[in-house]
Design a protein around this motif. Structure first.
Motif, mmCIF file in Angstrom:
data_model
loop_
_atom_site.group_PDB
_atom_site.id
_atom_site.type_symbol
_atom_site.label_atom_id
_atom_site.label_comp_id
_atom_site.label_asym_id
_atom_site.label_seq_id
_atom_site.Cartn_x
_atom_site.Cartn_y
_atom_site.Cartn_z
ATOM 1 N N VAL A 30 3.890 2.997 7.048
ATOM 2 C CA VAL A 30 2.687 4.009 7.119
ATOM 3 C C VAL A 30 1.868 4.293 6.714
ATOM 4 N N THR A 31 1.300 2.670 6.790
ATOM 5 C CA THR A 31 -0.418 2.378 6.468
ATOM 6 C C THR A 31 -0.950 2.434 7.530
ATOM 7 N N GLY A 32 -0.354 1.915 8.776
ATOM 8 C CA GLY A 32 -0.974 2.232 10.657
ATOM 9 C C GLY A 32 -1.509 3.906 10.496
ATOM 10 N N GLY A 58 -10.203 -3.859 1.581
ATOM 11 C CA GLY A 58 -9.072 -2.587 0.563
ATOM 12 C C GLY A 58 -8.208 -3.557 0.723
ATOM 13 N N SER A 59 -6.767 -2.726 0.117
ATOM 14 C CA SER A 59 -5.903 -4.124 -0.349
ATOM 15 C C SER A 59 -4.723 -3.065 -0.354
ATOM 16 N N VAL A 60 -3.468 -3.291 0.092
ATOM 17 C CA VAL A 60 -2.481 -2.670 -0.082
ATOM 18 C C VAL A 60 -1.035 -2.551 -0.326
ATOM 19 N N GLY A 61 0.267 -2.186 -0.481
ATOM 20 C CA GLY A 61 1.727 -2.893 0.158
ATOM 21 C C GLY A 61 1.619 -3.554 -1.592
ATOM 22 N N GLU A 62 1.093 -3.831 -2.566
ATOM 23 C CA GLU A 62 1.465 -4.246 -3.415
ATOM 24 C C GLU A 62 0.248 -4.786 -4.733
ATOM 25 N N PRO A 63 0.780 -5.620 -5.882
ATOM 26 C CA PRO A 63 -0.459 -6.113 -6.484
ATOM 27 C C PRO A 63 -0.757 -6.854 -6.207
ATOM 28 N N PHE A 120 9.843 11.019 -9.058
ATOM 29 C CA PHE A 120 10.146 9.174 -9.196
ATOM 30 C C PHE A 120 9.469 8.413 -8.190
ATOM 31 N N THR A 121 8.274 7.016 -8.401
ATOM 32 C CA THR A 121 8.032 6.682 -7.969
ATOM 33 C C THR A 121 8.459 5.276 -7.198
ATOM 34 N N GLY A 122 9.568 5.167 -8.195
ATOM 35 C CA GLY A 122 10.816 3.472 -8.076
ATOM 36 C C GLY A 122 9.760 2.830 -8.753
ATOM 37 N N ASP A 123 8.752 2.375 -9.061
ATOM 38 C CA ASP A 123 7.612 2.074 -9.056
ATOM 39 C C ASP A 123 7.575 1.466 -11.330
ATOM 40 N N GLY A 124 6.941 0.947 -11.427
ATOM 41 C CA GLY A 124 6.881 0.892 -13.145
ATOM 42 C C GLY A 124 5.548 0.593 -12.877
ATOM 43 N N TRP A 144 -1.862 -0.244 -13.389
ATOM 44 C CA TRP A 144 -1.393 -0.867 -13.206
ATOM 45 C C TRP A 144 0.309 -0.452 -12.799
ATOM 46 N N ILE A 145 0.465 -1.502 -11.229
ATOM 47 C CA ILE A 145 1.607 -1.146 -11.471
ATOM 48 C C ILE A 145 2.152 -2.567 -11.463
ATOM 49 N N THR A 146 3.326 -2.382 -11.573
ATOM 50 C CA THR A 146 4.246 -3.285 -12.329
ATOM 51 C C THR A 146 5.381 -3.419 -11.312
ATOM 52 N N GLY A 147 5.716 -2.804 -10.251
ATOM 53 C CA GLY A 147 6.480 -3.435 -9.578
ATOM 54 C C GLY A 147 7.917 -2.469 -9.759
ATOM 55 N N ARG A 148 8.280 -2.918 -8.406
ATOM 56 C CA ARG A 148 9.603 -1.541 -8.262
ATOM 57 C C ARG A 148 11.138 -1.831 -9.733
ATOM 58 N N VAL A 149 11.445 -0.879 -9.645
ATOM 59 C CA VAL A 149 11.911 -0.722 -10.775
ATOM 60 C C VAL A 149 13.727 -0.676 -10.000
ATOM 61 N N ASP A 164 -8.124 -1.263 -4.346
ATOM 62 C CA ASP A 164 -6.523 -1.085 -4.574
ATOM 63 C C ASP A 164 -5.991 -0.455 -4.764
ATOM 64 N N THR A 165 -5.218 0.445 -3.331
ATOM 65 C CA THR A 165 -4.224 1.464 -2.684
ATOM 66 C C THR A 165 -2.886 1.640 -3.214
ATOM 67 N N PHE A 166 -2.797 2.661 -4.389
ATOM 68 C CA PHE A 166 -1.576 2.560 -4.211
ATOM 69 C C PHE A 166 -0.799 3.759 -3.481
ATOM 70 N N TRP A 167 0.099 3.172 -2.892
ATOM 71 C CA TRP A 167 0.070 4.856 -2.232
ATOM 72 C C TRP A 167 2.250 4.200 -1.604
ATOM 73 N N GLN A 168 2.534 5.403 -1.118
ATOM 74 C CA GLN A 168 4.215 4.678 -0.312
ATOM 75 C C GLN A 168 4.241 5.127 0.929
ATOM 76 N N THR A 169 5.421 5.116 1.810
ATOM 77 C CA THR A 169 5.551 6.175 3.072
ATOM 78 C C THR A 169 5.207 7.180 2.615
ATOM 79 N N GLU A 170 6.160 7.790 1.281
ATOM 80 C CA GLU A 170 6.906 9.055 0.892
ATOM 81 C C GLU A 170 5.609 9.825 0.529
ATOM 82 N N THR A 171 4.681 9.346 0.012
ATOM 83 C CA THR A 171 2.972 9.729 -0.563
ATOM 84 C C THR A 171 1.964 10.195 0.287
HETATM 85 C C1 WTA Z 1 4.428 -1.148 -3.305
HETATM 86 C C2 WTA Z 1 3.057 1.111 1.409
HETATM 87 C C3 WTA Z 1 0.847 -2.214 -6.200
HETATM 88 C C4 WTA Z 1 4.711 -0.307 -4.634
HETATM 89 C C5 WTA Z 1 1.960 1.939 1.813
HETATM 90 C C6 WTA Z 1 5.014 0.940 -3.651
HETATM 91 C C7 WTA Z 1 2.237 -1.540 -4.283
HETATM 92 C C8 WTA Z 1 6.007 0.356 -2.500
HETATM 93 C C9 WTA Z 1 0.985 -0.624 -3.862
HETATM 94 C C10 WTA Z 1 5.750 1.303 -0.931
HETATM 95 C C11 WTA Z 1 -0.714 -1.448 -4.610
HETATM 96 C C12 WTA Z 1 2.307 -0.067 -2.431
HETATM 97 N N1 WTA Z 1 -0.471 -2.035 -5.890
HETATM 98 N N2 WTA Z 1 1.923 -2.252 -5.536
HETATM 99 N N3 WTA Z 1 -1.976 -1.186 -4.302
HETATM 100 N N4 WTA Z 1 0.880 -0.554 -2.506
HETATM 101 N N5 WTA Z 1 2.642 -0.816 -3.021
HETATM 102 O O1 WTA Z 1 6.444 2.726 1.373
HETATM 103 O O2 WTA Z 1 5.788 -0.942 -5.028
HETATM 104 O O3 WTA Z 1 6.400 0.803 2.383
HETATM 105 O O4 WTA Z 1 6.253 1.805 -4.124
HETATM 106 O O5 WTA Z 1 4.009 2.029 1.460
HETATM 107 O O6 WTA Z 1 4.813 -0.893 -2.076
HETATM 108 O O7 WTA Z 1 5.262 0.799 -0.191
HETATM 109 P P1 WTA Z 1 5.881 1.599 1.439
#
Ligand code: WTA
Length: 654
Positions: free
Chosen positions: A313-315, A387-392, A502-506, A516-521, A414-421
């Motif tokens: 999705v990032t692409g 920028g940073s994306v994908g995990e903490p 529900f994002t699935g993240d803690g 502060w995203i702590t990872g998938r729950v 540090d961008t938090f998001w998901q395929t769904e968002t």
């Molecule tokens: C994790 C990628 C912490 C999180 C865009 C999320 C992150 C899942 C961050 C989505 C971040 C993504 N900090 N965790 N900045 N960005 N995540 O769908 O667990 O491949 O639910 O989308 O990656 O992954 P997806």
């Protein structure tokens, strides 16, 4: 220029950066308040950043109530996404570079594709698709490497109102076939071979293998990228470049409804098969464009580089749709960060004078391990923001990125998001929000994050708290449904905590209101920034004739963030050997793809189960983490001795 602030781990952009930024702290506060108090007025205004063929009259029509979840934005408006990303820039930007393409081999010249060329190539590709019978609403699977044709293909689908589903080129034939069948696509676009890091993946032969398990009518459009020899099925295979050359250079665009699907993107869930996330046209584009501009503080003329693959999705949002909707210059890179050497990213930044650089923590950690000398060799003075994306992002990686790449003068978003968002939902806006390393900081406009008690679902009202992360109301970039499975959509995202997404993240919220995203729950793990459902790897393993049962969990991995740890119970008469271990790794690579390769496989004569037969994953996770001192209550296990045996033979002793 004043020095960046560096107090107590809080980093603000320089005064100069803030003065020139799209949004400063006061503006953020005011705009954010407006966006949540009156989303209709706010988004009606923001939607003007794109061109509408027929203006919308209804802005927001969304309902998170379980059983009737429905998400619609700008629903009676009409537009075309391809026209927004290309045609509307023609009067002012025809000669401006839209896409810089940097090939795998640095000795091959880069391409600078202007908006005029992008229009022509997209039109030619659209005409090729049309000749294959592709029309509005049809699904087209794109299985391509990072080459310009991937962008043409996505935009050509959008032009025709067809729905693309990009499948990452690292996925196996089986995974490809499942996705082609899952969305009932009649066309797949692939390439002969895909060079990456000096090696080649045989994409066309993967597609051939996949198509053996698909409907006979599926056409295979092949981009002859390297010119490598491939098999050719006449009547089914089509030479894309030859057809494009022969096609008309213009193709008119189709007027689509704001809620017509733009793409399907399969992503891993905690259970079952990958989910076909559906994004629609109007809201997605508004959100991708706005986040691209504001999060990265993109200014006209900047060179923007997102290193993700278009298969993720990032692409989609930050190589293609967001940047091109904004008339930006976006860089597309075919290669890998470590080939021909560990300086490749920085060489490309210097060569193309990149202004914003966006990558994943796993890449930063891998490069950090190679030493800072690879960075120091290159002139990175063009960089303004990272920028940073994908995990903490862990503090060591953050500090290295900040010091060696950003030279202490580039804000890090540090961008938090998901395929769904669809786009960033929690992220610093660099001119407005000071960063704390490891925190995604504050919500984007219109996003209302809430922290819930995982057990009771109660909203935590104190500022400093922790729990599970949900979102209380819709935003335009949100996914609309799962392809052909709205019931699963409601079940997966709206049933655990009714009334919320529900994002699935803690997450943890600190006293300053930073998230502060702590990872998938759930049972999703994050391997090198790639989402992987443990259930998918398990079902691949048990499909092997020697495997009786398998349980897969994540464990901390220095480079990948999380590694894949598999507990495997073999059939009664099978000997556990080193050979079999290797065979199973290979098996999973073939079933899903290299990104799903188990890092560690432990032979498990038994798995810890409750008396009702449920595998206790909590225990397996602890053992895989080498943290077996804190197993918690094991009294409900049917056979507690299994656990001692697993600890005894654990694989991760690090
Ligand atoms: C994790 C990628 C912490 C999180 C865009 C999320 C992150 C899942 C961050 C989505 C971040 C993504 N900090 N965790 N900045 N960005 N995540 O769908 O667990 O491949 O639910 O989308 O990656 O992954 P997806």
């Amino acid at each position: 220029m004043s020095q960046p602030m560096q107090a107590q781990g809080v980093y603000a952009a320089s005064d100069d950066f803030i003065a020139g930024a799209h949004v400063n702290a006061d503006q953020y506060a005011a705009m954010y308040a407006d966006s949540v108090a009156d989303p209709v007025t706010f988004w009606a205004g923001q939607a003007r950043r794109i061109d509408w063929i027929r203006p919308f009259t209804r802005v927001k029509n969304t309902d998170f109530t379980l059983g009737q979840v429905s998400i619609k934005w700008f629903e009676d408006g009409h537009l075309n996404v391809s026209a927004n990303c290309i045609d509307r820039h023609m009067t002012t930007r025809a000669g401006q570079t839209a896409i810089i393409w940097e090939p795998d081999d640095p000795k091959t010249p880069a391409l600078h594709i202007t908006y005029a060329e992008l229009l022509e190539n997209t039109c030619r590709m659209a005409n090729v698709l049309k000749a294959q019978g592709v029309k509005q609403g049809d699904r087209v699977v794109i299985y391509l490497p990072m080459i310009p044709e991937a962008a043409y293909a996505m935009l050509a689908c959008a032009r025709l109102g067809a729905i693309h589903s990009v499948v990452f080129a690292g996925f196996s034939p089986d995974a490809l076939a499942n996705r082609i069948n899952g969305c009932d696509a009649r066309v797949v676009i692939t390439a002969d071979t895909a060079p990456r890091g000096g090696r080649k993946t045989a994409l066309k032969s993967n597609a051939d293998a996949a198509l053996l398990n698909c409907d006979d009518r599926v056409k295979c459009l092949v981009v002859k990228h390297t010119g490598d020899q491939t098999t050719w099925v006449s009547g089914r295979d089509v030479d894309v470049k030859a057809e494009m050359a022969a096609a008309a250079p213009y193709c008119s665009y189709v007027e689509v409804g704001a809620e017509d699907p733009l793409f399907i993107l399969y992503t891993s869930g905690s259970t079952g098969k990958p989910k076909g996330v559906v994004h629609t046209s109007g809201g997605y584009l508004v959100y991708a464009a706005m986040t691209h501009q504001m999060t990265f503080d993109y200014q006209d003329g900047d060179i923007f580089w997102c290193t993700a693959d278009v298969g993720w999705v990032t692409g989609h949002s930050y190589i293609i749709y967001g940047p091109l909707a904004n008339g930006a210059t976006t860089l597309m890179f075919e290669g890998v960060p470590t080939w021909p050497d560990a300086g490749r990213f920085w060489e490309v930044c210097a060569k193309h004078k990149v202004n914003q650089f966006y990558t994943a923590p796993t890449a930063i950690r891998a490069l950090m391990g190679q030493g800072a000398e690879w960075v120091e060799k290159h002139d990175l003075s063009s960089l303004k923001l990272l920028g940073s994306v994908g995990e903490p992002i862990n503090p060591e990686a953050w500090n290295w990125y900040n010091t060696h790449v950003g030279k202490g003068r580039c804000p890090i978003v540090d961008t938090f998001w998901q395929t769904e968002t669809g786009g960033h939902i929690i992220t610093p806006l660099p001119g407005a929000i000071a960063q704390k390393p490891g925190s995604a900081t504050k919500p984007f406009f219109g996003v209302k994050p809430v922290v819930l008690d995982p057990a009771t679902g109660a909203e935590q009202t104190e500022t400093a708290t922790d729990g599970v992360l949900c979102i209380a109301d819709s935003w335009p970039g949100q996914m609309r449904t799962l392809w052909d499975d709205h019931a699963r959509f409601e079940e997966a995202y709206f049933s655990q905590y009714p009334g919320y997404y529900f994002t699935g993240d803690g997450c943890r919220r600190d006293a300053d209101g930073y998230y502060w995203i702590t990872g998938r729950v759930d049972d999703v793990i994050n391997v090198s920034g790639h989402r992987m459902g443990t259930a998918e790897v398990e079902s691949a393993l048990v499909a092997h004739e020697h495997v009786a049962e398998a349980a897969v969990v994540g464990y901390p991995h220095d480079i990948k963030g999380q590694g894949i740890y598999a507990y495997v119970t073999l059939m009664n008469d099978v000997e556990p050997t080193e050979e079999l271990r290797k065979e199973l790794v290979k098996w999973v690579r073939t079933e899903i793809g290299p990104i799903a390769s188990p890092d560690l496989i432990q032979w498990a004569p038994g798995l810890p189960k409750t008396r009702s037969g449920k595998i206790m994953r909590r225990i397996l996770r602890k053992i895989a983490e080498n943290d077996y001192g804190a197993l918690g209550d094991t009294s409900t296990l049917a056979d507690p001795s299994v656990v001692d045996q697993l600890i005894e033979n654990r694989m991760n002793r690090g």
